[in-house]
Design a protein around this motif. Structure first.
Motif, PDB file in Angstrom:
ATOM      1  N   LEU A 211       0.832  -1.207   0.000  1.00 41.14           N
ATOM      2  CA  LEU A 211       0.000   0.000   0.000  1.00 41.14           C
ATOM      3  C   LEU A 211       0.865   1.254   0.000  1.00 41.14           C
ATOM      4  CD1 LEU A 211      -2.753  -1.020   2.584  1.00 41.14           C
ATOM      5  CD2 LEU A 211      -2.997  -0.875   0.105  1.00 41.14           C
ATOM      6  N   LYS A 212       1.929   1.222   0.787  1.00 31.99           N
ATOM      7  CA  LYS A 212       2.838   2.364   0.845  1.00 31.99           C
ATOM      8  C   LYS A 212       3.553   2.559  -0.486  1.00 31.99           C
ATOM      9  CE  LYS A 212       6.584   4.382   3.589  1.00 31.99           C
ATOM     10  NZ  LYS A 212       7.492   4.193   4.752  1.00 31.99           N
ATOM     11  N   ALA A 213       3.941   1.455  -1.136  1.00 32.88           N
ATOM     12  CA  ALA A 213       4.625   1.544  -2.427  1.00 32.88           C
ATOM     13  C   ALA A 213       3.708   2.195  -3.471  1.00 32.88           C
ATOM     14  CB  ALA A 213       5.059   0.157  -2.894  1.00 32.88           C
ATOM     15  N   ILE A 214       2.415   1.862  -3.438  1.00 32.10           N
ATOM     16  CA  ILE A 214       1.470   2.484  -4.367  1.00 32.10           C
ATOM     17  C   ILE A 214       1.388   3.979  -4.101  1.00 32.10           C
ATOM     18  CG2 ILE A 214      -0.956   2.605  -5.063  1.00 32.10           C
ATOM     19  CD1 ILE A 214      -1.141  -0.415  -4.411  1.00 32.10           C
ATOM     20  N   GLU A 215       1.260   4.348  -2.835  1.00 31.08           N
ATOM     21  CA  GLU A 215       1.141   5.762  -2.472  1.00 31.08           C
ATOM     22  C   GLU A 215       2.372   6.568  -2.860  1.00 31.08           C
ATOM     23  OE1 GLU A 215       0.220   6.186   1.635  1.00 31.08           O
ATOM     24  OE2 GLU A 215      -1.930   5.877   1.312  1.00 31.08           O
ATOM     25  N   LYS A 216       3.531   5.926  -2.847  1.00 31.45           N
ATOM     26  CA  LYS A 216       4.784   6.625  -3.096  1.00 31.45           C
ATOM     27  C   LYS A 216       5.232   6.551  -4.555  1.00 31.45           C
ATOM     28  CE  LYS A 216       5.875   8.196   1.015  1.00 31.45           C
ATOM     29  NZ  LYS A 216       6.103   9.633   1.259  1.00 31.45           N
ATOM     30  N   SER A 217       4.337   6.153  -5.451  1.00 37.67           N
ATOM     31  CA  SER A 217       4.681   6.047  -6.868  1.00 37.67           C
ATOM     32  C   SER A 217       4.041   7.188  -7.659  1.00 37.67           C
ATOM     33  CB  SER A 217       4.214   4.707  -7.443  1.00 37.67           C
ATOM     34  OG  SER A 217       4.872   3.633  -6.791  1.00 37.67           O
ATOM     35  N   ARG A 218       4.794   7.759  -8.586  1.00 42.20           N
ATOM     36  CA  ARG A 218       4.272   8.851  -9.416  1.00 42.20           C
ATOM     37  C   ARG A 218       3.224   8.348 -10.403  1.00 42.20           C
ATOM     38  NH1 ARG A 218       9.893  11.746 -11.368  1.00 42.20           N
ATOM     39  NH2 ARG A 218      10.875  11.922  -9.325  1.00 42.20           N
ATOM     40  N   ILE A 219       3.486   7.162 -10.964  1.00 45.85           N
ATOM     41  CA  ILE A 219       2.630   6.606 -12.014  1.00 45.85           C
ATOM     42  C   ILE A 219       2.318   5.161 -11.659  1.00 45.85           C
ATOM     43  CG2 ILE A 219       2.479   6.014 -14.480  1.00 45.85           C
ATOM     44  CD1 ILE A 219       4.644   8.169 -14.971  1.00 45.85           C
ATOM     45  N   SER A 220       1.081   4.729 -11.887  1.00 45.53           N
ATOM     46  CA  SER A 220       0.740   3.313 -11.781  1.00 45.53           C
ATOM     47  C   SER A 220       0.378   2.786 -13.162  1.00 45.53           C
ATOM     48  CB  SER A 220      -0.436   3.106 -10.823  1.00 45.53           C
ATOM     49  OG  SER A 220      -0.009   3.126  -9.480  1.00 45.53           O
ATOM     50  N   VAL A 221       1.039   1.710 -13.562  1.00 40.97           N
ATOM     51  CA  VAL A 221       0.742   1.034 -14.830  1.00 40.97           C
ATOM     52  C   VAL A 221       0.063  -0.285 -14.483  1.00 40.97           C
ATOM     53  CG1 VAL A 221       1.701  -0.015 -16.897  1.00 40.97           C
ATOM     54  CG2 VAL A 221       2.678   2.121 -16.027  1.00 40.97           C
ATOM     55  N   ILE A 222      -1.156  -0.481 -14.979  1.00 40.61           N
ATOM     56  CA  ILE A 222      -1.959  -1.650 -14.624  1.00 40.61           C
ATOM     57  C   ILE A 222      -2.077  -2.564 -15.839  1.00 40.61           C
ATOM     58  CG2 ILE A 222      -4.168  -2.438 -13.716  1.00 40.61           C
ATOM     59  CD1 ILE A 222      -4.560   0.490 -12.709  1.00 40.61           C
ATOM     60  N   VAL A 223      -1.547  -3.767 -15.724  1.00 41.53           N
ATOM     61  CA  VAL A 223      -1.616  -4.744 -16.811  1.00 41.53           C
ATOM     62  C   VAL A 223      -2.879  -5.580 -16.594  1.00 41.53           C
ATOM     63  CG1 VAL A 223      -0.435  -6.592 -18.039  1.00 41.53           C
ATOM     64  CG2 VAL A 223       0.906  -4.798 -16.898  1.00 41.53           C
ATOM     65  N   LEU A 224      -3.920  -5.267 -17.331  1.00 40.66           N
ATOM     66  CA  LEU A 224      -5.215  -5.942 -17.184  1.00 40.66           C
ATOM     67  C   LEU A 224      -5.252  -7.152 -18.108  1.00 40.66           C
ATOM     68  CD1 LEU A 224      -7.192  -2.629 -17.134  1.00 40.66           C
ATOM     69  CD2 LEU A 224      -7.161  -4.269 -15.246  1.00 40.66           C
TER      70      LEU A 224
END
Length: 440
Positions: free
Chosen positions: A67-80
């Motif tokens: 959860l912390k890693a998500i919060e501390k990331s500028r961009i999220s790339v989601i492979v659906l």
């Protein structure tokens, strides 16, 4: 293929610290050893700090570290991928990512890997089958299941990329180019203040005058105040907050100083055109040509222009003589000490007066600079009162004086404050109208 991301999702605050450039969300059994592995390698090879969860033994609940890693990331790339929705862990990741998109203005890029976006949007085929199982497994928590469905619909509605019938290598290279573009965009954000005390409320006040949501309007707003009151700091914070909503943006700093240099106005016109058009830095040879080029090249563009520290009418006339020089939706912000200058330039729609910091804001800003805390040291009560009084709510004075006294003993403080005429305040025995001791 052109990548279209939600560039307006970039953070308005340059003080936010990111631990990662990119967070990768994916279903391990679908793509860990093929597409996602290749994408992760390419991102790393291009110097993009990427977080990937390689924990093959996942528990029931998403870990606090993730959860912390998500919060501390500028961009999220989601492979659906086909089985993305079968993992409650992935769905929790997705929910957190979309929360960060709204709360922290994180950028989100969905990649549709061998699935039709409509399958994700409406939970069809493998996604429908996954939710039949989720509804049975979580029959006592249907709110969670509905939240996951909503998250899938939301992410499918974002601008994303479909990998079906595409060359994987070329596709990955386009993703790398897009990520690099987003990261470069962020570097154009301006450093505001180490301790942005009292800025946010003032930003909101000026944004209300700018009325950014009204794209069919264009306007000029002036920001006035004495030297050191924080006009430039405020303008930078506003610029960071709204710059991504425009086709082009330019912050022309220190116009009073820079225009006095040789070819000063010509250089400023060149910088204005270069920043907004992203072209050659040398387009203008003389001021009159610059006026013509600005009007001709920018009259259809929705731009954000900040003219900082203007002190002569000619500077306004040569850089933003008329609001009609710029396209619909454009906003021009002018900072100056001279209110009469804004009145003389009758194209200014609104004027915002920057006042000094209030008593508690002044105390906070001084304390941050003197003690690296928002609360002062209790041993310095009397001299702090003198210091705050001397600065009179002027942010620059509070910063300079606080930094000068930082780490010094109380005898040095008293000596320094005597040098800066605080002894006058002491002789008059005037005290601040609020009790410092309540802060301890």
């Amino acid at each position: 293929m052109a990548f279209i991301g939600d560039s307006s999702s970039f953070s308005s605050s340059v003080t936010r610290q990111w631990a990662h450039d990119v967070f990768l969300s994916f279903r391990g059994e679908d793509t860990r050893n093929n597409f996602t592995a290749h994408l992760y390698a390419a991102l790393c090879q291009n110097g993009i700090n990427t977080y990937i969860d390689n924990d093959l033994q996942r528990g029931e609940n998403i870990s606090p570290a993730l959860l912390k890693a998500i919060e501390k990331s500028r961009i999220s790339v989601i492979v659906l991928s086909q089985n993305y929705a079968s993992s409650s862990w992935c769905l929790d990741e997705l929910s957190k990512i979309l929360e960060c998109k709204e709360r922290k203005r994180q950028i989100v890029l969905p990649l549709f890997y061998k699935v039709d976006p409509s399958e994700v949007r409406y939970q069809k085929n493998s996604f429908e089958k996954a939710f039949v199982k989720h509804e049975e497994r979580f029959k006592d928590d249907q709110i969670k299941v509905q939240r996951w469905k909503t998250a899938l619909t939301q992410v499918a509605n974002l601008s994303g990329c479909d990998l079906r019938n595409r060359n994987e290598h070329d596709f990955i290279q386009e993703i790398i180019e897009w990520v690099n573009l987003m990261l470069v965009k962020e570097t154009t954000y301006l450093q505001v203040a180490q301790y942005p005390v009292g800025i946010e409320s003032r930003v909101q006040d000026v944004k209300a005058l700018l009325d950014i949501k009204n794209k069919d309007n264009k306007c000029m707003v002036g920001i006035i105040g004495t030297g050191g009151i924080g006009k430039t700091t405020l303008a930078k914070a506003i610029y960071n907050s709204i710059t991504s909503q425009f086709e082009g943006s330019c912050f022309l700093e220190n116009i009073r100083e820079n225009s006095s240099q040789k070819n000063g106005l010509v250089n400023l016109q060149n910088k204005l055109l270069s920043k907004i058009l992203r072209g050659s830095s040398q387009m203008v040879d003389n001021v009159d040509q610059g006026v013509t080029l600005i009007e001709k090249r920018l009259h259809l563009k929705m731009i954000l222009l900040v003219l900082d520290d203007v002190d002569e009418l000619v500077q306004l006339e040569r850089l933003a003589g008329k609001i009609d020089w710029f396209g619909l939706g454009s906003r021009i912000i002018i900072t100056t000490r001279n209110k009469h200058l804004l009145r003389a330039h009758d194209r200014v729609d609104s004027i915002y007066h920057v006042n000094g910091l209030g008593k508690y804001e002044a105390l906070q800003l001084f304390s941050w600079n003197a003690f690296k805390s928002d609360k002062p040291n209790g041993n310095y009560v009397e001299v702090i009162e003198d210091a705050i009084r001397y600065c009179g709510g002027l942010p620059l004075a509070l910063i300079v004086l606080g930094s000068t006294l930082k780490g010094r003993d109380i005898l040095y403080w008293k000596s320094k404050l005597d040098e800066t005429s605080c002894r006058i305040c002491s002789r008059n025995d005037r005290r601040l109208s609020f009790p410092l001791r309540q802060w301890y």
